[in-house]
Scaffold this motif. Structure first.
Motif, PDB file in Angstrom:
ATOM      1  N   ARG A 110      37.420 -29.084   8.349  1.00 58.92           N
ATOM      2  CA  ARG A 110      37.323 -27.088   8.493  1.00 58.92           C
ATOM      3  C   ARG A 110      38.931 -26.777   9.556  1.00 58.92           C
ATOM      4  NH1 ARG A 110      31.470 -25.056   8.360  1.00 58.92           N
ATOM      5  NH2 ARG A 110      30.925 -25.524   6.105  1.00 58.92           N
ATOM      6  N   LEU A 139      29.811 -33.578   1.392  1.00 58.13           N
ATOM      7  CA  LEU A 139      29.365 -32.327   1.605  1.00 58.13           C
ATOM      8  C   LEU A 139      31.008 -30.952   1.653  1.00 58.13           C
ATOM      9  CD1 LEU A 139      26.494 -32.399   3.851  1.00 58.13           C
ATOM     10  CD2 LEU A 139      26.858 -31.715   1.445  1.00 58.13           C
ATOM     11  N   PRO A 246      28.463 -26.257  10.547  1.00 54.82           N
ATOM     12  CA  PRO A 246      27.753 -26.700   9.484  1.00 54.82           C
ATOM     13  C   PRO A 246      26.342 -26.298  10.446  1.00 54.82           C
ATOM     14  CG  PRO A 246      28.242 -28.863  10.510  1.00 54.82           C
ATOM     15  CD  PRO A 246      29.015 -27.869  11.670  1.00 54.82           C
ATOM     16  N   LEU A 247      25.880 -26.535  11.093  1.00 56.36           N
ATOM     17  CA  LEU A 247      24.553 -26.314  11.515  1.00 56.36           C
ATOM     18  C   LEU A 247      24.345 -24.572  12.292  1.00 56.36           C
ATOM     19  CD1 LEU A 247      23.765 -30.067  13.069  1.00 56.36           C
ATOM     20  CD2 LEU A 247      22.603 -28.751  10.749  1.00 56.36           C
ATOM     21  N   PRO A 248      24.760 -23.453  12.091  1.00 55.22           N
ATOM     22  CA  PRO A 248      24.728 -22.313  12.659  1.00 55.22           C
ATOM     23  C   PRO A 248      22.859 -22.071  12.842  1.00 55.22           C
ATOM     24  CG  PRO A 248      25.121 -21.996  10.528  1.00 55.22           C
ATOM     25  CD  PRO A 248      24.721 -23.636  10.531  1.00 55.22           C
ATOM     26  N   GLY A 249      22.739 -22.442  13.655  1.00 54.17           N
ATOM     27  CA  GLY A 249      21.511 -22.627  14.774  1.00 54.17           C
ATOM     28  C   GLY A 249      21.625 -20.616  15.465  1.00 54.17           C
ATOM     29  N   TRP A 250      20.134 -20.853  15.102  1.00 57.83           N
ATOM     30  CA  TRP A 250      20.317 -19.356  16.263  1.00 57.83           C
ATOM     31  C   TRP A 250      20.614 -18.693  17.380  1.00 57.83           C
ATOM     32  CZ3 TRP A 250      15.834 -17.541  20.157  1.00 57.83           C
ATOM     33  CH2 TRP A 250      15.329 -18.013  20.311  1.00 57.83           C
ATOM     34  N   TYR A 263      24.756 -14.118  10.891  1.00 59.47           N
ATOM     35  CA  TYR A 263      24.780 -15.068  11.748  1.00 59.47           C
ATOM     36  C   TYR A 263      26.833 -14.742  12.208  1.00 59.47           C
ATOM     37  CZ  TYR A 263      26.452 -19.205  14.510  1.00 59.47           C
ATOM     38  OH  TYR A 263      26.653 -20.176  15.385  1.00 59.47           O
TER      39      TYR A 263
ATOM     40  N   PHE B 102      18.022 -27.782   7.488  1.00 59.89           N
ATOM     41  CA  PHE B 102      18.694 -27.975   7.371  1.00 59.89           C
ATOM     42  C   PHE B 102      19.028 -28.991   6.504  1.00 59.89           C
ATOM     43  CE2 PHE B 102      22.847 -30.060   6.751  1.00 59.89           C
ATOM     44  CZ  PHE B 102      24.184 -29.732   5.636  1.00 59.89           C
ATOM     45  N   VAL B 106      19.115 -29.030   1.969  1.00 67.91           N
ATOM     46  CA  VAL B 106      20.392 -29.559   1.045  1.00 67.91           C
ATOM     47  C   VAL B 106      20.086 -30.896  -0.109  1.00 67.91           C
ATOM     48  CG1 VAL B 106      22.069 -30.937   1.349  1.00 67.91           C
ATOM     49  CG2 VAL B 106      21.793 -29.623   2.687  1.00 67.91           C
ATOM     50  N   THR B 128      17.148 -18.116  12.196  1.00 70.20           N
ATOM     51  CA  THR B 128      18.078 -19.335  11.691  1.00 70.20           C
ATOM     52  C   THR B 128      17.856 -19.679  10.910  1.00 70.20           C
ATOM     53  OG1 THR B 128      18.478 -21.057  13.582  1.00 70.20           O
ATOM     54  CG2 THR B 128      16.247 -21.241  12.464  1.00 70.20           C
ATOM     55  N   TYR B 131      20.435 -18.364   8.300  1.00 68.42           N
ATOM     56  CA  TYR B 131      21.809 -19.237   9.206  1.00 68.42           C
ATOM     57  C   TYR B 131      21.866 -20.697   8.013  1.00 68.42           C
ATOM     58  CZ  TYR B 131      21.380 -15.384  12.873  1.00 68.42           C
ATOM     59  OH  TYR B 131      21.093 -14.539  13.771  1.00 68.42           O
ATOM     60  N   ILE B 132      21.238 -20.769   8.571  1.00 69.42           N
ATOM     61  CA  ILE B 132      20.528 -22.545   7.835  1.00 69.42           C
ATOM     62  C   ILE B 132      21.330 -22.512   6.302  1.00 69.42           C
ATOM     63  CG2 ILE B 132      19.767 -24.697   7.469  1.00 69.42           C
ATOM     64  CD1 ILE B 132      20.994 -24.726  10.915  1.00 69.42           C
ATOM     65  N   SER B 135      24.493 -21.612   5.354  1.00 68.65           N
ATOM     66  CA  SER B 135      25.438 -22.866   5.433  1.00 68.65           C
ATOM     67  C   SER B 135      25.433 -24.363   4.548  1.00 68.65           C
ATOM     68  CB  SER B 135      25.510 -23.772   6.536  1.00 68.65           C
ATOM     69  OG  SER B 135      25.996 -25.007   7.115  1.00 68.65           O
ATOM     70  N   ARG B 138      27.266 -22.767   1.253  1.00 73.83           N
ATOM     71  CA  ARG B 138      28.140 -23.278   1.461  1.00 73.83           C
ATOM     72  C   ARG B 138      28.451 -24.795   1.066  1.00 73.83           C
ATOM     73  NH1 ARG B 138      31.319 -21.752   6.897  1.00 73.83           N
ATOM     74  NH2 ARG B 138      33.408 -22.823   6.535  1.00 73.83           N
ATOM     75  N   LEU B 139      28.222 -25.604   1.995  1.00 72.90           N
ATOM     76  CA  LEU B 139      28.243 -27.061   1.593  1.00 72.90           C
ATOM     77  C   LEU B 139      27.921 -27.170   0.155  1.00 72.90           C
ATOM     78  CD1 LEU B 139      27.378 -28.032   4.864  1.00 72.90           C
ATOM     79  CD2 LEU B 139      29.308 -28.361   4.202  1.00 72.90           C
ATOM     80  N   THR B 140      26.760 -26.887  -0.433  1.00 69.93           N
ATOM     81  CA  THR B 140      26.278 -27.518  -1.500  1.00 69.93           C
ATOM     82  C   THR B 140      26.856 -26.163  -2.632  1.00 69.93           C
ATOM     83  OG1 THR B 140      24.389 -25.710  -1.884  1.00 69.93           O
ATOM     84  CG2 THR B 140      24.599 -28.720  -1.042  1.00 69.93           C
TER      85      THR B 140
END
Lengths: 396, 396
Positions: A110, A139, A246-250, A263, B102, B106, B128, B131-132, B135, B138-140
């Motif tokens: 990115r 991905l 890609p893993l925007p956890g809390w 987020y 995640f 996916v 979370t 948020y996930i 993500s 967005r990725l898929t």
């Protein structure tokens, strides 16, 4: 006494790091598998007992604040930082190495931008790095090309988004040239991601000095954090604002207890956090890192090279000619902290070594791997390991 | 004695689960935060000490085989399975809840196929998850739409790929109708992914019975696995061959020690594995799960409802009218195992409750959350908590 034995005695007597062995709980086994699972530091059992009984059992939920659980990923990251040549505020601990490679490589792609369509990965990499790189390519709509580190400079182009490399090869113990490869990646305008699993804690890495962009490493090898201890992620300070996980956890939210539906990433290294950290494993690692107090990584490197030099010398003396072939480079600048010997019946040979109190490991199909952890391995260990190997392989 | 006190005594005396409290290390605090961090099971400290001192410290690398470290993720998954109504071989433990969401989401999108372009997510979800999900979208290359669980049936269409729902809402304690929502998702040809964080261990889930496709849960709430204990992933047996992980680490390779450059996934639940599992946290969880020996989840559910009913009754008796408003549904079929009270000065009120030995938690901006873990919370605890709350809020 034989010449190698006498030499080992002399080397051990002159070894300033020898007293560090007392910081670990060990026995009379020659443990040369610290590059797979580091030995138990002496301070860990009591610390873990306190974490379980008092912090969890008595303080319970209050420990997230009062025992510093919440800030552990950044705090322990800062404890690792000097070992890999990083200033504070750039490393966060948590998740497995594989998961961190995923975060780092997606973020790298990115950062590189849409017009950079290719990811390069070390063709001889530890498998998980390649599998994850392949998933990232799929991905993010990039292509993936596997090349050897030596081929990287020629493979780089204006299409290269990111390059994932290993500092030390897990199989052969070959040390790759991080400064010059990083410079080549940067000259091509791409992002450099390094896997430090087999170098951190064994030799100087110099992340800041060499301008590495992103790096990942495990903590259960030369950092002795315990089985499956959480990995770490380094994000160079100047790139942190562009680190798009890609893993925007809390746990990486700027206001994690705001419970907001949108987020918004925290600033700094903790942007690499994801979910609730595994506190028992993480605080065991924190205790384990105390063995590094007052230890110079340069001194560790010097001893590491002396150990592997001496081991190779003893192997030459004890093992019948032609029975093994070293895959580990002779030049110091190309050697990590292990010796890999190719051997026809390596699986069986390792079994017999272990029976005789010398623990290394076997990597299919034909490699005997011996890891030298300078904090607790001495020259007499190296001599004994080579001697027993010679016996096992039918030498004198 | 007051009427609530007498009633609590009677209820405790008739409670068949009351002796289970001895399976935990507790004190005289009323601990109503087990929905955030479960209390310490009595067997955990000695187990963890053994894992550290003997398994790691003495056996070291041999423990991957000899102490069953390598197979722990599947073995402990099978230990959780009956608690969530799953046959063996469908659950694997490891990584955080966020990371497992995640993987699951996916994989769900990939199962649904290219022509399914929308993901639905619970609008009131724990952050979370949202948020996930964002993500993953967005990725898929999918769109994401947030709807309340009640709106899901109307929102489903031939474009829906997957739906991510919470079994119990973390804030209000509302229990959603997993069987009928799953059936609606399936009728639309989409994949149902459930987050069980706030239901597993507190009430029957019935994953197999209700045909849930994928599910994720944490283990440190009602399963008492310890701070940040690893989460789990359920993949319905009939979908396992189609489970295409975005995190294909070496631990899920069909031949992990083959060190092959090409990824080939293992069959079964362990396809959900990624990297090296965090053994200390994982084996603490394994010991913690022994408190469930001989315990019926239906009995746990019955007690949970009796506890929350009684707590609400005591709140009505002790707390001055208008000071709190319950956000937790009254009908049993809509209630999890917590009571959430909206309260004007909730943050301050919770501080004062904790000072007086009643531990719940505060969720911004105005919610007092009280979790009832039937394994170690009794009716006298519920009475005392409500009484202290009444005192704190200026009641009698």
């Amino acid at each position: 006494m034989s010449e190698p034995v006498l030499k080992a005695e002399k080397l051990d007597a002159a070894d300033d790091l020898a007293p560090l062995r007392d910081r670990f709980l060990l026995d009379d086994v020659v443990y040369l598998d610290g590059n797979s699972l580091g030995a138990l530091p002496a301070g860990v059992p009591d610390r873990v007992a306190d974490v379980v009984r008092r912090q969890w059992g008595e303080l319970r939920i209050r420990s997230w604040d009062e025992s510093g659980w919440w800030t552990a990923p950044e705090r322990i990251g800062d404890r690792i930082a000097p070992l890999v040549g990083a200033a504070a505020g750039q490393i966060v601990v948590g998740d497995s190495t594989s998961v961190n490679i995923f975060k780092a490589l997606v973020a790298a792609v990115r950062m590189a931008g849409e017009d950079r369509t290719e990811i390069l990965v070390d063709a001889s990499t530890f498998p998980t790095d390649g599998y994850i790189a392949s998933s990232v390519a799929r991905l993010t709509g990039r292509t993936l090309r596997a090349v050897t580190p030596a081929e990287v400079p020629a493979a780089l182009s204006g299409r290269t988004a990111a390059v994932l490399l290993n500092h030390v090869d897990y199989r052969t113990g070959r040390l790759h040239d991080l400064p010059s490869l990083t410079a080549a990646v940067h000259a091509a305008g791409a992002v450099a991601v390094w896997d430090l699993c087999h170098s951190a804690g064994a030799l100087p890495v110099g992340l800041d000095e060499h301008g590495v962009d992103l790096a990942v490493g495990c903590t259960y090898k030369y950092l002795n954090g315990g089985p499956g201890a959480p990995a770490y992620l380094y994000v160079r300070r100047s790139l942190q604002d562009r680190f798009d996980s890609p893993l925007p956890g809390w746990n990486s939210h700027v206001e994690p207890f705001g419970m907001r539906p949108e987020y918004a990433p925290a600033p700094g290294a903790l942007r690499g956090r994801v979910g609730t950290p595994d506190i028992l494993s993480m605080l065991a690692l924190e205790a384990a890192l105390e063995v590094w107090d007052g230890v110079s990584i340069d001194a560790v490197r010097a001893k590491s090279l002396a150990l592997t030099d001496f081991f190779l010398e003893c192997v030459a003396a004890y093992v019948p000619g032609g029975r093994v072939e070293s895959l580990t480079p002779v030049p110091h600048e190309e050697r990590g902290s292990q010796v890999a010997l190719r051997c026809a019946d390596a699986g069986d040979a390792m079994k017999r070594l272990i029976e005789r109190g010398v623990v290394g490991d076997f990597r299919a199909p034909d490699v005997l791997r011996f890891g030298f952890t300078p904090l607790y391995v001495g020259f007499a260990d190296a001599e004994r390991a080579a001697r027993v190997l010679g016996e096992v392989l039918g030498g004198a």
